[in-house]
Each structure stands twice: as structure tokens, then as C-alpha cells.
Enzyme design. Structure first.
Site, PDB file in Angstrom:
ATOM      1  N   LYS A  35     -10.489  18.704  33.870  1.00 33.80           N
ATOM      2  CA  LYS A  35      -9.603  17.517  33.845  1.00 33.80           C
ATOM      3  C   LYS A  35      -8.735  16.651  35.044  1.00 33.80           C
ATOM      4  O   LYS A  35      -8.997  16.061  35.845  1.00 33.80           O
ATOM      5  CB  LYS A  35      -9.940  17.369  32.841  1.00 33.80           C
ATOM      6  CG  LYS A  35      -9.734  15.000  32.541  1.00 33.80           C
ATOM      7  CD  LYS A  35      -9.533  15.174  30.811  1.00 33.80           C
ATOM      8  CE  LYS A  35     -10.466  14.036  30.354  1.00 33.80           C
ATOM      9  NZ  LYS A  35      -9.689  13.505  28.865  1.00 33.80           N
ATOM     10  N   PHE A 155      -4.977  -2.235  23.109  1.00 38.93           N
ATOM     11  CA  PHE A 155      -5.670  -3.516  22.691  1.00 38.93           C
ATOM     12  C   PHE A 155      -6.482  -3.887  23.698  1.00 38.93           C
ATOM     13  O   PHE A 155      -7.767  -4.209  23.591  1.00 38.93           O
ATOM     14  CB  PHE A 155      -4.970  -5.009  22.128  1.00 38.93           C
ATOM     15  CG  PHE A 155      -3.742  -5.519  21.521  1.00 38.93           C
ATOM     16  CD1 PHE A 155      -4.164  -4.578  19.776  1.00 38.93           C
ATOM     17  CD2 PHE A 155      -2.781  -5.430  21.230  1.00 38.93           C
ATOM     18  CE1 PHE A 155      -3.006  -4.430  19.496  1.00 38.93           C
ATOM     19  CE2 PHE A 155      -2.145  -5.198  20.745  1.00 38.93           C
ATOM     20  CZ  PHE A 155      -2.155  -4.529  19.522  1.00 38.93           C
ATOM     21  N   ARG A 157     -10.411  -3.153  25.795  1.00 33.05           N
ATOM     22  CA  ARG A 157     -11.315  -2.901  25.518  1.00 33.05           C
ATOM     23  C   ARG A 157     -12.214  -1.743  26.354  1.00 33.05           C
ATOM     24  O   ARG A 157     -12.247  -2.151  28.224  1.00 33.05           O
ATOM     25  CB  ARG A 157     -12.262  -4.249  25.554  1.00 33.05           C
ATOM     26  CG  ARG A 157     -11.869  -5.044  24.448  1.00 33.05           C
ATOM     27  CD  ARG A 157     -12.483  -6.524  24.407  1.00 33.05           C
ATOM     28  NE  ARG A 157     -11.352  -7.272  26.122  1.00 33.05           N
ATOM     29  CZ  ARG A 157     -11.998  -8.329  25.765  1.00 33.05           C
ATOM     30  NH1 ARG A 157     -13.077  -8.995  25.827  1.00 33.05           N
ATOM     31  NH2 ARG A 157     -11.331  -8.731  27.799  1.00 33.05           N
ATOM     32  N   ASN A 211      -7.893  -4.590  14.491  1.00 35.16           N
ATOM     33  CA  ASN A 211      -9.291  -4.323  14.874  1.00 35.16           C
ATOM     34  C   ASN A 211      -9.983  -4.835  13.326  1.00 35.16           C
ATOM     35  O   ASN A 211     -11.710  -4.750  13.450  1.00 35.16           O
ATOM     36  CB  ASN A 211      -9.618  -2.874  14.977  1.00 35.16           C
ATOM     37  CG  ASN A 211      -9.092  -2.296  16.779  1.00 35.16           C
ATOM     38  OD1 ASN A 211      -9.580  -3.427  17.587  1.00 35.16           O
ATOM     39  ND2 ASN A 211      -9.582  -1.257  17.162  1.00 35.16           N
ATOM     40  N   GLY A 260     -20.056  -0.709  17.484  1.00 28.51           N
ATOM     41  CA  GLY A 260     -20.345   0.795  17.172  1.00 28.51           C
ATOM     42  C   GLY A 260     -18.774   1.365  18.067  1.00 28.51           C
ATOM     43  O   GLY A 260     -18.184   0.154  17.800  1.00 28.51           O
ATOM     44  N   CYS A 263     -13.986   3.056  18.025  1.00 25.43           N
ATOM     45  CA  CYS A 263     -12.606   2.335  17.672  1.00 25.43           C
ATOM     46  C   CYS A 263     -12.916   1.484  16.509  1.00 25.43           C
ATOM     47  O   CYS A 263     -12.603   2.509  15.587  1.00 25.43           O
ATOM     48  CB  CYS A 263     -11.807   1.676  19.052  1.00 25.43           C
ATOM     49  SG  CYS A 263     -10.986   2.281  19.970  1.00 25.43           S
ATOM     50  N   LYS A 266     -14.023   4.251  13.500  1.00 25.15           N
ATOM     51  CA  LYS A 266     -13.866   4.929  13.210  1.00 25.15           C
ATOM     52  C   LYS A 266     -12.069   4.202  12.546  1.00 25.15           C
ATOM     53  O   LYS A 266     -11.252   4.866  11.601  1.00 25.15           O
ATOM     54  CB  LYS A 266     -12.924   5.240  14.202  1.00 25.15           C
ATOM     55  CG  LYS A 266     -11.374   6.592  13.778  1.00 25.15           C
ATOM     56  CD  LYS A 266     -11.591   6.959  15.579  1.00 25.15           C
ATOM     57  CE  LYS A 266     -10.288   6.205  16.195  1.00 25.15           C
ATOM     58  NZ  LYS A 266      -8.968   7.228  16.690  1.00 25.15           N
ATOM     59  N   LYS A 323     -22.294   0.055  23.882  1.00 24.79           N
ATOM     60  CA  LYS A 323     -22.011  -1.669  24.385  1.00 24.79           C
ATOM     61  C   LYS A 323     -21.625  -1.778  25.883  1.00 24.79           C
ATOM     62  O   LYS A 323     -22.404  -1.166  25.730  1.00 24.79           O
ATOM     63  CB  LYS A 323     -20.981  -2.512  23.545  1.00 24.79           C
ATOM     64  CG  LYS A 323     -19.102  -2.019  24.542  1.00 24.79           C
ATOM     65  CD  LYS A 323     -18.280  -2.731  23.966  1.00 24.79           C
ATOM     66  CE  LYS A 323     -17.211  -2.166  25.688  1.00 24.79           C
ATOM     67  NZ  LYS A 323     -15.924  -3.894  25.044  1.00 24.79           N
TER      68      LYS A 323
HETATM   69  C1  UDX Z   1     -12.217  -2.655  20.244  1.00 25.49           C
HETATM   70  C2  UDX Z   1     -10.996  -3.323  20.348  1.00 25.49           C
HETATM   71  O1  UDX Z   1     -12.128  -4.767  21.100  1.00 25.49           O
HETATM   72  C3  UDX Z   1      -9.831  -3.272  21.169  1.00 25.49           C
HETATM   73  O2  UDX Z   1      -8.988  -4.322  21.691  1.00 25.49           O
HETATM   74  C4  UDX Z   1      -9.264  -2.264  20.201  1.00 25.49           C
HETATM   75  O3  UDX Z   1      -8.204  -1.934  21.617  1.00 25.49           O
HETATM   76  C5  UDX Z   1     -10.483  -1.177  20.870  1.00 25.49           C
HETATM   77  O4  UDX Z   1     -11.648  -1.395  19.646  1.00 25.49           O
HETATM   78  P1  UDX Z   1     -14.060  -1.689  22.281  1.00 25.49           P
HETATM   79  O5  UDX Z   1     -14.347  -0.429  21.167  1.00 25.49           O
HETATM   80  O6  UDX Z   1     -13.904  -1.489  23.169  1.00 25.49           O
HETATM   81  O7  UDX Z   1     -12.991  -2.450  21.442  1.00 25.49           O
HETATM   82  O8  UDX Z   1     -14.995  -3.199  22.021  1.00 25.49           O
HETATM   83  P2  UDX Z   1     -15.629  -4.314  21.696  1.00 25.49           P
HETATM   84  O9  UDX Z   1     -16.017  -4.782  23.058  1.00 25.49           O
HETATM   85  O10 UDX Z   1     -14.038  -4.536  20.588  1.00 25.49           O
HETATM   86  O11 UDX Z   1     -16.956  -4.407  21.103  1.00 25.49           O
HETATM   87  C6  UDX Z   1     -17.015  -3.501  19.803  1.00 25.49           C
HETATM   88  C7  UDX Z   1     -18.159  -3.490  19.201  1.00 25.49           C
HETATM   89  O12 UDX Z   1     -18.128  -4.155  18.581  1.00 25.49           O
HETATM   90  C8  UDX Z   1     -19.731  -3.704  20.430  1.00 25.49           C
HETATM   91  O13 UDX Z   1     -20.268  -1.957  19.699  1.00 25.49           O
HETATM   92  C9  UDX Z   1     -20.369  -4.806  20.073  1.00 25.49           C
HETATM   93  O14 UDX Z   1     -21.905  -4.317  20.719  1.00 25.49           O
HETATM   94  C10 UDX Z   1     -20.167  -4.946  18.672  1.00 25.49           C
HETATM   95  N1  UDX Z   1     -19.746  -6.611  18.692  1.00 25.49           N
HETATM   96  C11 UDX Z   1     -19.092  -7.169  19.491  1.00 25.49           C
HETATM   97  C12 UDX Z   1     -20.766  -7.413  18.276  1.00 25.49           C
HETATM   98  O15 UDX Z   1     -21.429  -6.475  17.546  1.00 25.49           O
HETATM   99  N2  UDX Z   1     -20.294  -8.953  18.187  1.00 25.49           N
HETATM  100  C13 UDX Z   1     -19.127  -9.498  18.465  1.00 25.49           C
HETATM  101  O16 UDX Z   1     -19.607 -10.726  18.586  1.00 25.49           O
HETATM  102  C14 UDX Z   1     -18.538  -8.614  19.649  1.00 25.49           C
END
Ligand code: UDX
Length: 440
Positions: A35, A155, A157, A211, A260, A263, A266, A323
Site C-alpha cells: 500500500k 464526520f 462521507r 451517526n 449500508g 459506518c 457498524k 451509495k
Molecule cells: C456516514 C456519515 O454521513 C458520515 O458523517 C460519517 O463520518 C461516516 O458515515 P457514509 O457512510 O460515507 O457517511 O455515507 P452517507 O452519505 O451518510 O450514507 C450512508 C447510507 O445511508 C448509504 O447507504 C445511503 O444510501 C443511505 N441514505 C443516506 C439513505 O438511505 N437515505 C438518506 O437520506 C441518506
């Protein structure tokens, strides 16, 4: 400032790169030599928009270095961040063995001559981990070494990590030590964002509580979506109406197949486990999880209800990533759904703009489904189209062309990407989440 980051996974690499971008001198440490070599060659092991250019730029400017040596990292950094994985254990609690190991490794590299160091926990950890890190470092460090321990939750994403880091909406860190607080404030001086300084325990809790709250918003809107389906209301209008209230807000009220990723699933499990171990059974969060799991099951029963039997049915699936804007398939609802359809004998063809390789590698799908190159080759000959990930590209597909290519007219939109009226106008029978069926 001289900063080191132990662990160049998602959080470590993006955080280190963005610290370098604002002018700090950063050493990133990873125990995986391949890596580190990849990074030294100017390539990044993950897909994250904008990151590769930033890595190259800061390496060239001499502000960003990569090494396998923790000793070098500790020597180079006045502040040493820990950004290693904290994977879930079978009972939902967090495996902290990587954190413990890194704490020991840092401890033995400290010397009384190297002066005061701040050790910052960036990984998502249960409340009270900072206390354990401090105890561990103290136990393994030579007498006379001075250090402080800070919790600095992240935080960001996936998919917008660079922007989230360079333009955060808030910076939170927890410190019980004035010297550490001052150094942390200096690190974050170049960032234009409100800074909240708390005690270590509160900062640790903020990450899990934030979260979980976001996941709760998603499960809440999905539960309301079920009432919409039973009553003829439209979840998009309901979300808009309640989201106009400033106290609620429209964000994270997108109904769909549920959350899903690496984050939310879990962290919610971990928060439930921690709460339980502290004597509070967090039943509300158990419901959040249950609603999220049921969301996929209910969607599958809609598909089953229409196709009658799935055996040998040709199903096109748009989306493999958990996502949009990422190639990450960890805890991807799309992948789980595909496995469930395969178990019933369906023939699946899937397309994702970025996640095909990761789905083959980590989604256990190689040889089990056909991977298409674009939306149109994916839908060719399909009896049903399933939209499983919210990539904007899918929302802009030419529906007339899709209809022409498919052998039957069913769409199951698990992310409410398509306008129901437009779908019906093209001759589709269109099913989505929390909205009336059109074209039936
Ligand atoms: C998340 C938090 O947003 C972030 O602040 C933290 O640091 C890590 O976890 P992430 O896992 O990258 O970030 O994705 P996020 O954009 O939050 O989406 C998480 C999941 O929720 C995705 O599967 C998405 O499809 C779903 N989602 C999100 C929904 O189903 N509806 C929504 O309105 C928003």
C-alpha cells in the site's frame, strides 16, 4: 505543524492529505508495504473524487510522506493520529485490538528527549477508549515521556470526503489536557469551521450519537414510507413537508432501500453494544436496525409479488456500491439484494459506474452474475429493472430506450430516482418506495 497519521485507510489517507493541503507537514504510516509503495508511486488504493490529485500535489510539494515505520512517524509528528480499523465483532461490539496495538507501538517509540506529543484517536471508537489508550501508552512508554490523549472524531462521507475535510461544518475534539488542546487548535486554525472542544468522553460519544441519529432519520422516513404505501400518500411530498421545518431539515430523509456502508451498520451496532454494557438497553436503535433490514425484505417481496417466481427471471440491477460516488460495497444493500435474488434462481445482470471490481472482489459475485458496461447493455432483455444505488446517472437514463431494450415493463426503483409519471408515460409499471404504483 508536524503531524503523523498511523493507518492509511479511508480516513487516515484523506485526513493526512487534507492536512498537507492546508500546509501541515504530514507523515502517513501504514504497516502494509504494498500500500505504501502504491502511494509512493502516486496512485491511491481507493476511489474517492479529487483525492489522487491532492495526494500527488502534496507529495510533490514535499508536505506529504508515506512510510511503513511507526518510529519514523512518531519522530516526525508532534501530533500523532491513530486512524486504524475498528471492525465489528460477532456480538456487535467493536474490536479495539488494532488501536491497542498502535498505542503500544507509539508508546515504545516515545523518548523523554522527543518532548511532549499528542496522541489523537481519529478512528470511531466506543466511549472510554481514550482512557484505555492513555493507560496503555503510559504502561509501555519509558519513564519521563510526556504525552496527552485526544479524541477527534471524523464526520467525512465517502464520495465527498475531500470536500467534507477541507470545508467541514464542524470540528470536534475532546481533550482533558490544556497543552494538547492548544496544539489541536493550531492544527485546525487553517480550517474555516466552528470548533467544539469537549472532554474526551463526550467527543467519543458525539461520533456514535451523530451517526445513529442520521440512521434514525433514514429509518424514520422509511417507516413513514410504509404508511404512505398503505394510505396512498407520497413519501417525497411528506419528506418535503416535514423537512421544511428548520428543526427537522430535509437532509437524510430520502426513503429507499435503507442505509449500508462501512459506518452506519457498524456504528449503530456498536452504540447498542456500548449502551448495553453501560447498563442502558438502547431499544430505539434496535428498531432503527430492524426497520433498515426489513426495508430490503419488503422490497424483495414487491418484486416477488409481481414476477411470481424469480427462478430464471432476467433481472437488471443498477447499482452495486452502498451509495453513489463510491466504489465501496461494504454492507451494500444492493449486493445483499442480489444474493437474495440469486438464491431464488434469478439471472442477474448488474451495472455500477465504479463498483464492478470491488463487487467482484469483496461482494462474492464473480461468476454468479453478469457485469454490464453501461445502463443500456445492463437492461437488454431484462424482465424487470431494479435500481439499488442512488447514482445520478441512473436518474438521467433514457427511459424510452430502456423500455425498448427490456423484454417486459417492470421497474422497481429502490432509491426513488425516477419520476413515476415519466415512467408510466413510457409504458412501464413502476414501483418505488412510499409512492403510489404507476402504469399498472
Ligand atoms: C456516514 C456519515 O454521513 C458520515 O458523517 C460519517 O463520518 C461516516 O458515515 P457514509 O457512510 O460515507 O457517511 O455515507 P452517507 O452519505 O451518510 O450514507 C450512508 C447510507 O445511508 C448509504 O447507504 C445511503 O444510501 C443511505 N441514505 C443516506 C439513505 O438511505 N437515505 C438518506 O437520506 C441518506
Amino acid at each position: 505543524m508536524k503531524i503523523s497519521i498511523i493507518g492509511t485507510g479511508y480516513v487516515g489517507l484523506t485526513t493526512g492529505t487534507c492536512f498537507a493541503e492546508v500546509g501541515h507537514e504530514v507523515t502517513c504510516v501504514d504497516n502494509n508495504p504494498e500500500k505504501v509503495q502504491t502511494l509512493l508511486d502516486g496512485k491511491i488504493p481507493i476511489y474517492e473524487p479529487g483525492l489522487e490529485d491532492l495526494v500527488k500535489k502534496n507529495v510533490a510539494a514535499g508536505r506529504l510522506k508515506f512510510t511503513t515505520s511507526t518510529e519514523e512517524g512518531v519522530e516526525n509528528g508532534d501530533v500523532v493520529f491513530i486512524a486504524v480499523p475498528t471492525p465489528p465483532q460477532p456480538d456487535g461490539s467493536v474490536d479495539l485490538s488494532f488501536i491497542e496495538k498502535v498505542a503500544r507501538e507509539i508508546a515504545v517509540c516515545l523518548t523523554p528527549q522527543s518532548g511532549y506529543k499528542v496522541i489523537v484517536d481519529k478512528s470511531t471508537v466506543p466511549v472510554k477508549t481514550g482512557e484505555k489508550v492513555a493507560e496503555t501508552v503510559k504502561r509501555y512508554a519509558k519513564p519521563g515521556c510526556e504525552f496527552g490523549v485526544v479524541s477527534n472524531p471524523e464526520f467525512l462521507r465517502e464520495g465527498s470526503a475531500v470536500d467534507d475535510l477541507l470545508n467541514p461544518d464542524r470540528i470536534v475534539f475532546g481533550s482533558n489536557d490544556e497543552r494538547a488542546t492548544q496544539l489541536m487548535q493550531k492544527i485546525y486554525e487553517p480550517f474555516v469551521a466552528p470548533v467544539l472542544v469537549t472532554d474526551v468522553e463526550s467527543a467519543e460519544l458525539i461520533k456514535h450519537a451523530a451517526n445513529s441519529f442520521l440512521a434514525l432519520k433514514i429509518s424514520y422516513i422509511n417507516a413513514v414510507g410504509r404508511i404512505c404505501e398503505k394510505s396512498g400518500a407520497d413519501i417525497e411530498k411528506v419528506a418535503e413537508g416535514i423537512g421544511m421545518d428548520d428543526r427537522i431539515g430535509r437532509k437524510f430523509l430520502n426513503a429507499g432501500l435503507g442505509y449500508g456502508g462501512s459506518c452506519f451498520p457498524k456504528d449503530i451496532k456498536a452504540f447498542i453494544a456500548i449502551s448495553e454494557s453501560l447498563g442502558y438497553p438502547f431499544d430505539l436503535l434496535k428498531q432503527v436496525e430492524q426497520i433498515n433490514d426489513d426495508q430490503r425484505t419488503l422490497f424483495l417481496s414487491k418484486i416477488r409479488e409481481k414476477l411470481w417466481v424469480l427462478q430464471d427471471k432476467k433481472i437488471a440491477v443498477l447499482g452495486l456500491a452502498f451509495k453513489q460516488n463510491t466504489d465501496d460495497v461494504r454492507e451494500s444493500v444492493a449486493i445483499k439484494l442480489i444474493h437474495e435474488m440469486l438464491a431464488e434462481g434469478a439471472q442477474v445482470t448488474a451495472y455500477d459506474p465504479e463498483a464492478t471490481e470491488t463487487a467482484k472482489k469483496f461482494g462474492n459475485l464473480d461468476g454468479k452474475i453478469t457485469f454490464a458496461e453501461d445502463v443500456y447493455s445492463c437492461v437488454e432483455g431484462a424482465e424487470a429493472l431494479v435500481i439499488a444505488t442512488e447514482w445520478p446517472e441512473f436518474a438521467h437514463a433514457d427511459l424510452a430506450k430502456v423500455r425498448e431494450l427490456m423484454s417486459a415493463n417492470l421497474i422497481f426503483d429502490g432509491r426513488n430516482l425516477i419520476d413515476p409519471v415519466a415512467a408510466a408515460n413510457q409504458g412501464f409499471e413502476y414501483h418505488s418506495i412510499g409512492r403510489p404504483v404507476t402504469g399498472a
